[in-house]
Write a protein that holds these residues in place. Structure first.
Motif, PDB file in Angstrom:
ATOM      1  N   ILE A   1      46.519  -8.540  22.181  1.00 37.24           N
ATOM      2  CA  ILE A   1      45.300  -7.842  22.609  1.00 37.24           C
ATOM      3  C   ILE A   1      44.432  -7.491  21.409  1.00 37.24           C
ATOM      4  O   ILE A   1      43.201  -7.655  21.432  1.00 37.24           O
ATOM      5  N   LEU A   2      45.064  -7.030  20.340  1.00 31.81           N
ATOM      6  CA  LEU A   2      44.314  -6.450  19.223  1.00 31.81           C
ATOM      7  C   LEU A   2      43.891  -7.456  18.155  1.00 31.81           C
ATOM      8  O   LEU A   2      42.864  -7.262  17.495  1.00 31.81           O
ATOM      9  N   LYS A   3      44.644  -8.523  17.960  1.00 32.49           N
ATOM     10  CA  LYS A   3      44.429  -9.371  16.781  1.00 32.49           C
ATOM     11  C   LYS A   3      43.119 -10.137  16.813  1.00 32.49           C
ATOM     12  O   LYS A   3      42.587 -10.512  15.755  1.00 32.49           O
ATOM     13  N   GLU A   4      42.565 -10.384  17.991  1.00 35.15           N
ATOM     14  CA  GLU A   4      41.331 -11.157  18.084  1.00 35.15           C
ATOM     15  C   GLU A   4      40.078 -10.290  18.186  1.00 35.15           C
ATOM     16  O   GLU A   4      38.965 -10.817  18.218  1.00 35.15           O
ATOM     17  N   GLU A   5      40.268  -8.967  18.243  1.00 37.40           N
ATOM     18  CA  GLU A   5      39.109  -8.083  18.404  1.00 37.40           C
ATOM     19  C   GLU A   5      38.380  -7.908  17.074  1.00 37.40           C
ATOM     20  O   GLU A   5      38.996  -7.585  16.049  1.00 37.40           O
ATOM     21  N   ALA A   6      37.067  -8.094  17.115  1.00 36.79           N
ATOM     22  CA  ALA A   6      36.262  -8.074  15.898  1.00 36.79           C
ATOM     23  C   ALA A   6      36.301  -6.724  15.193  1.00 36.79           C
ATOM     24  O   ALA A   6      36.194  -6.653  13.970  1.00 36.79           O
ATOM     25  N   ASN A   7      36.451  -5.633  15.950  1.00 35.36           N
ATOM     26  CA  ASN A   7      36.387  -4.295  15.372  1.00 35.36           C
ATOM     27  C   ASN A   7      37.761  -3.663  15.165  1.00 35.36           C
ATOM     28  O   ASN A   7      37.861  -2.460  14.920  1.00 35.36           O
ATOM     29  N   ILE A   8      38.811  -4.484  15.254  1.00 43.33           N
ATOM     30  CA  ILE A   8      40.174  -4.013  15.025  1.00 43.33           C
ATOM     31  C   ILE A   8      40.717  -4.682  13.766  1.00 43.33           C
ATOM     32  O   ILE A   8      40.846  -5.908  13.724  1.00 43.33           O
ATOM     33  N   PRO A   9      41.046  -3.926  12.713  1.00 46.12           N
ATOM     34  CA  PRO A   9      41.657  -4.551  11.533  1.00 46.12           C
ATOM     35  C   PRO A   9      42.963  -5.257  11.925  1.00 46.12           C
ATOM     36  O   PRO A   9      43.722  -4.762  12.757  1.00 46.12           O
ATOM     37  N   LEU A  10      43.205  -6.415  11.314  1.00 45.46           N
ATOM     38  CA  LEU A  10      44.425  -7.156  11.632  1.00 45.46           C
ATOM     39  C   LEU A  10      45.665  -6.320  11.344  1.00 45.46           C
ATOM     40  O   LEU A  10      46.665  -6.422  12.060  1.00 45.46           O
ATOM     41  N   LEU A  11      45.593  -5.459  10.331  1.00 44.96           N
ATOM     42  CA  LEU A  11      46.734  -4.602  10.011  1.00 44.96           C
ATOM     43  C   LEU A  11      47.028  -3.628  11.151  1.00 44.96           C
ATOM     44  O   LEU A  11      48.193  -3.329  11.428  1.00 44.96           O
ATOM     45  N   SER A  12      45.993  -3.140  11.831  1.00 47.08           N
ATOM     46  CA  SER A  12      46.208  -2.261  12.989  1.00 47.08           C
ATOM     47  C   SER A  12      46.920  -3.019  14.103  1.00 47.08           C
ATOM     48  O   SER A  12      47.790  -2.469  14.790  1.00 47.08           O
ATOM     49  N   ALA A  13      46.562  -4.295  14.271  1.00 46.22           N
ATOM     50  CA  ALA A  13      47.243  -5.123  15.272  1.00 46.22           C
ATOM     51  C   ALA A  13      48.711  -5.306  14.906  1.00 46.22           C
ATOM     52  O   ALA A  13      49.595  -5.290  15.777  1.00 46.22           O
ATOM     53  N   HIS A  14      48.997  -5.454  13.610  1.00 44.80           N
ATOM     54  CA  HIS A  14      50.390  -5.607  13.182  1.00 44.80           C
ATOM     55  C   HIS A  14      51.189  -4.320  13.375  1.00 44.80           C
ATOM     56  O   HIS A  14      52.415  -4.361  13.520  1.00 44.80           O
ATOM     57  N   CYS A  15      50.521  -3.177  13.404  1.00 46.26           N
ATOM     58  CA  CYS A  15      51.225  -1.926  13.716  1.00 46.26           C
ATOM     59  C   CYS A  15      51.792  -1.982  15.131  1.00 46.26           C
ATOM     60  O   CYS A  15      52.930  -1.560  15.373  1.00 46.26           O
ATOM     61  N   ALA A  16      50.995  -2.516  16.066  1.00 48.06           N
ATOM     62  CA  ALA A  16      51.489  -2.679  17.440  1.00 48.06           C
ATOM     63  C   ALA A  16      52.624  -3.701  17.478  1.00 48.06           C
ATOM     64  O   ALA A  16      53.607  -3.532  18.214  1.00 48.06           O
ATOM     65  N   PHE A  17      52.514  -4.740  16.664  1.00 47.87           N
ATOM     66  CA  PHE A  17      53.499  -5.824  16.638  1.00 47.87           C
ATOM     67  C   PHE A  17      54.836  -5.363  16.051  1.00 47.87           C
ATOM     68  O   PHE A  17      55.910  -5.743  16.507  1.00 47.87           O
ATOM     69  N   GLN A  18      54.791  -4.491  15.026  1.00 47.94           N
ATOM     70  CA  GLN A  18      55.981  -4.192  14.232  1.00 47.94           C
ATOM     71  C   GLN A  18      56.593  -2.808  14.461  1.00 47.94           C
ATOM     72  O   GLN A  18      57.623  -2.511  13.843  1.00 47.94           O
ATOM     73  N   HIS A  19      56.029  -1.976  15.321  1.00 47.09           N
ATOM     74  CA  HIS A  19      56.502  -0.584  15.357  1.00 47.09           C
ATOM     75  C   HIS A  19      57.900  -0.414  15.937  1.00 47.09           C
ATOM     76  O   HIS A  19      58.477   0.672  15.838  1.00 47.09           O
ATOM     77  N   HIS A  20      58.471  -1.477  16.511  1.00 48.15           N
ATOM     78  CA  HIS A  20      59.873  -1.421  16.954  1.00 48.15           C
ATOM     79  C   HIS A  20      60.797  -2.253  16.058  1.00 48.15           C
ATOM     80  O   HIS A  20      61.973  -2.420  16.392  1.00 48.15           O
ATOM     81  N   GLU A  21      60.280  -2.751  14.949  1.00 50.73           N
ATOM     82  CA  GLU A  21      61.149  -3.376  13.965  1.00 50.73           C
ATOM     83  C   GLU A  21      61.903  -2.273  13.225  1.00 50.73           C
ATOM     84  O   GLU A  21      61.427  -1.148  13.114  1.00 50.73           O
ATOM     85  N   ARG A  22      63.083  -2.589  12.718  1.00 50.50           N
ATOM     86  CA  ARG A  22      63.912  -1.600  12.039  1.00 50.50           C
ATOM     87  C   ARG A  22      64.339  -2.132  10.669  1.00 50.50           C
ATOM     88  O   ARG A  22      64.522  -3.337  10.504  1.00 50.50           O
ATOM     89  N   VAL A  23      64.509  -1.232   9.720  1.00 50.00           N
ATOM     90  CA  VAL A  23      64.688  -1.659   8.335  1.00 50.00           C
ATOM     91  C   VAL A  23      65.956  -2.481   8.122  1.00 50.00           C
ATOM     92  O   VAL A  23      66.053  -3.232   7.147  1.00 50.00           O
ATOM     93  N   ASN A  24      66.930  -2.370   9.032  1.00 50.95           N
ATOM     94  CA  ASN A  24      68.150  -3.179   8.883  1.00 50.95           C
ATOM     95  C   ASN A  24      68.081  -4.488   9.678  1.00 50.95           C
ATOM     96  O   ASN A  24      69.078  -5.208   9.777  1.00 50.95           O
ATOM     97  N   GLY A  25      66.923  -4.785  10.262  1.00 51.13           N
ATOM     98  CA  GLY A  25      66.744  -6.055  10.960  1.00 51.13           C
ATOM     99  C   GLY A  25      67.182  -6.075  12.406  1.00 51.13           C
ATOM    100  O   GLY A  25      67.182  -7.141  13.038  1.00 51.13           O
ATOM    101  N   THR A  26      67.531  -4.910  12.986  1.00 49.45           N
ATOM    102  CA  THR A  26      68.021  -4.874  14.367  1.00 49.45           C
ATOM    103  C   THR A  26      66.917  -4.614  15.384  1.00 49.45           C
ATOM    104  O   THR A  26      67.200  -4.483  16.572  1.00 49.45           O
ATOM    105  N   GLY A  27      65.662  -4.526  14.925  1.00 51.18           N
ATOM    106  CA  GLY A  27      64.561  -4.234  15.835  1.00 51.18           C
ATOM    107  C   GLY A  27      64.020  -5.479  16.518  1.00 51.18           C
ATOM    108  O   GLY A  27      64.611  -6.565  16.464  1.00 51.18           O
TER     109      GLY A  27
END
Length: 361
Positions: free
Chosen positions: A206-232
């Protein structure tokens, strides 16, 4: 005022803070007298704790980190944008919304300005709201927590905006998940859990193609359930592969989820949620970030009733900014349970004293 479990409240007690409905509008105001039917209704609405007026603590003022205007504006924007996505014809098809980023521009600057007015304030989400639309309030709470941490961390205004936008929209992918899953009153089955996990990828799409959304903000939605030990999820990346913004959001997302009522469990108190986070630091969450979060959150919020290891009972009346785990307690009952003339103990100066139990009447 005091913070009490709703089920411990009694007829005749009066509210010390307003209760908001799911749209950010005041549902019940200060000084409303409680009745048994009203207490039961509040329990049904998922409100596990209430701030109650108390003459012994009438000098304890509990302020919201946001003004009423900012909270209402933020909830309105979240509700309108999320509902619009939910109402689109296909639950999985992604539609472009070129105004999505612009609609949150003013809101985020309002939130950042409100938080900057109290740069030394500890994180203490005190607003009480009906949990019918958990997604809206959760999105705002995560943004408030993350931006508070970002300000303390020293991010620039530009970075705060990118971080805040990623935080307030981190769960936007849930607008494309079956609505019945979002309101289930029990733990998910494996198939349901797999379906719910798709919200991270859907949010990114939803977010990555929006002109007024930084790509990094889109990656926050993509990665917020990743975990530092790789189990996310969704990709199982780990360590430095996860952007630090997403790591902040992961901590705030988990903390707010634990400290809010869910259909299948009651809300945890802040110190209980902190114990879970700290137990998972270094495995699920970044160890240094959890430590910073711990040092900037009011683990024992103002108004909380506590019992010390001496048997004395009292209420948290002040938070020590340098030692948030060691607040000032106003004692009103001695070890035998007898009422006493109130006196205060600063736990940062009395290191042999410990909070042993909370919410004891």
């Amino acid at each position: 005022m005091r913070l009490l479990p709703t089920k411990q409240c009694q007829t005749g007690m009066r509210l010390g803070k307003v209760i908001y409905n799911e749209d950010g509008i005041i549902l019940l105001g200060v000084n409303v007298a409680l009745t048994d039917p009203l207490i039961n209704r509040l329990v049904q609405l998922g409100i596990d704790y209430l701030y109650i007026q108390d003459p012994n603590t009438d000098d304890v003022i509990i302020e919201s980190p946001l003004s009423d205007q900012t909270r209402f504006k933020a909830i309105t924007e979240i509700r309108n944008n999320f509902r619009s996505l939910m109402e689109q014809s296909s639950s999985k098809q992604v539609f472009k919304n070129p105004t999505l980023g612009k609609s949150f521009n003013n809101v985020l600057h309002m939130i950042i300005d409100d938080l900057n007015e109290h740069p030394d304030a500890l994180i203490m989400l005190t607003d009480i709201h009906v949990m019918k639309n958990y997604l809206y309030n959760h999105s705002l709470n995560v943004a408030v927590v993350v931006l508070s941490l970002g300000i303390t961390h020293g991010y620039s205004r530009k970075d705060l905006f990118t971080l805040g936008l990623g935080a307030i929209l981190h769960d936007i992918g849930k607008t494309k998940i079956n609505a019945e899953l979002l309101t289930k009153n029990r733990v998910f089955t494996p198939d349901e859990y797999n379906e719910m996990q798709k919200h991270t990828t859907l949010g990114y799409q939803i977010l990555k193609e929006e002109a007024n959304i930084p790509l990094l903000s889109a990656h926050c939605a993509f990665q917020h359930h990743e975990r530092v030990n790789g189990t996310g999820y969704p990709r199982g990346i780990k360590g430095d592969e996860i952007h630090e913004f997403a790591k902040w959001i992961a901590i705030a997302d988990s903390y707010d989820a634990m400290t809010n009522h869910r259909p299948y469990r009651a809300a945890m108190l802040p110190h209980e949620a902190m114990e879970v986070l700290y137990g998972c630091s270094g495995t699920l969450y970044d160890r240094k970030m959890v430590a910073m979060f711990r040092d900037n959150v009011a683990i024992y919020p103002l108004g909380l009733t506590v019992k010390l290891n001496t048997g004395e009972k009292g209420v948290v009346t002040k938070i020590n900014p340098n030692y948030p785990q060691r607040p000032i307690i106003r004692v009103f009952a001695n070890a035998d349970g007898d009422k006493s003339e109130p006196y205060e103990i600063d736990l940062s100066q009395k290191l042999m004293l410990m909070i042993e139990q909370v919410n004891t009447q």
